[in-house]
Scaffold this active site. Structure first.
Site: not given
Ligand code: NAP
Length: 254
Positions: A63, A89, A143, A158, A161-162, A191
């Site tokens: 992205v 996402n 977030s 972070y 960004s959010k 999460i």
């Molecule tokens: P995750 O399991 O690490 O999944 C994120 C995915 O995005 C991974 O497959 C990653 O690939 C991919 N990605 C990374 N860089 C990218 C790029 N440049 N272009 C396209 N894809 C890319 O994380 P998640 O927890 O599901 O997070 C998803 C979203 O939720 C994020 O925006 C995060 O900030 C938000 N969020 C998460 C939480 C939480 O507690 N988990 C809380 C609030 C918000 P790689 O693994 O190969 O890098």
């Protein structure tokens, strides 16, 4: 089903929350365009969709690459059709304090803003004409840190960004409402995904502090974000735009 006849693109759908949303959308009848920087992970998500009887295609997309996003929008329109749902996402986190090693802090800032904020811009800009044509819906993943800084620990980048994702959501909701495009966001709490696996493994005391502040008293699972994501993508939310639906176990209420 709630998303019949929709084509939904989900970024970062090879893991965690994005994968759960992609599978959940397919369960509701959408054809899902699974986008991730990791091609194998995207393919695995599509395999899970197909195994469950759903429809989906995997594409590799970074992205942060604006030209690649534009090319991807053209390719998806030609091979799948105009999307009517976009979920921004893809995101990363790093947890260095602002006063930590300067090189690390600069790299964190560049990478986090490039993916979490510029990435949202790049993908939305690339697909916006399709979304206007289909009177589509955009769901951004914000977030708790769209509103505050949470010391689990977390980097200023972070949180910045959010906060930006929330501002972008509101700005686009204001501009695109006249085109029938709704723009909302989801604010997940903690999460359990690979994004925070290290902090969960290494800092149980911080996680306990976080949970003590969470009325529902537990961490979320990726599946906990699927219901809000279906709601915001479907006609159930026909009069909702510019909102961030919190899915944080109540963290922000106390
Ligand atoms: P995750 O399991 O690490 O999944 C994120 C995915 O995005 C991974 O497959 C990653 O690939 C991919 N990605 C990374 N860089 C990218 C790029 N440049 N272009 C396209 N894809 C890319 O994380 P998640 O927890 O599901 O997070 C998803 C979203 O939720 C994020 O925006 C995060 O900030 C938000 N969020 C998460 C939480 C939480 O507690 N988990 C809380 C609030 C918000 P790689 O693994 O190969 O890098």
């Amino acid at each position: 089903m709630l998303l019949d006849n929709h084509i939904a693109a989900v970024t970062g759908a090879g893991s965690g929350i994005g994968r759960a949303i992609a599978i959940g959308y397919a369960r509701e009848g959408a054809r899902v365009v699974v986008l991730d920087v990791n091609a194998d992970a995207a393919a695995e998500t599509v395999q899970q969709i197909l195994n469950a009887g759903g429809k989906g295609q995997a594409y590799s997309l970074d992205v942060t690459d604006r030209d690649a996003c534009r090319l991807m929008a053209t390719k998806v329109a030609g091979e799948v059709g105009n999307i009517s749902i976009l979920v921004n996402n893809a995101g990363i986190n790093r947890r260095n304090a602002f006063t930590a090693d300067p090189d690390a802090v600069v790299k964190d800032w560049q990478d986090i803003i490039a993916i979490n904020l510029n990435g949202v811009f790049n993908v939305t800009h690339a697909f916006v004409e399709q979304l206007r044509a289909t009177k589509g819906r955009i769901v951004n993943i914000g977030s708790i840190q769209s509103f505050m800084h949470v010391r689990t620990p977390n980097s200023p980048a972070y949180t910045t960004s959010k906060h930006g994702v929330l501002g972008f959501t509101r700005a686009l909701a204001a501009e695109l409402g006249k085109d029938g495009v709704r723009v909302n966001a989801i604010g997940p709490g903690l999460i359990e995904t690979p994004l925070n696996a290290a902090v969960r493994a290494n800092s149980p005391e911080l996680i306990k502090t976080f949970m003590d502040h969470t009325p529902l008293g537990r961490a979320g699972k990726p599946e906990d974000i699927v219901g809000p994501a279906i709601f915001l993508a479907s006609d159930l939310s026909a009069y909702v735009t510019g909102s961030m639906v919190m899915a944080d176990g109540g963290y922000r209420t106390v």
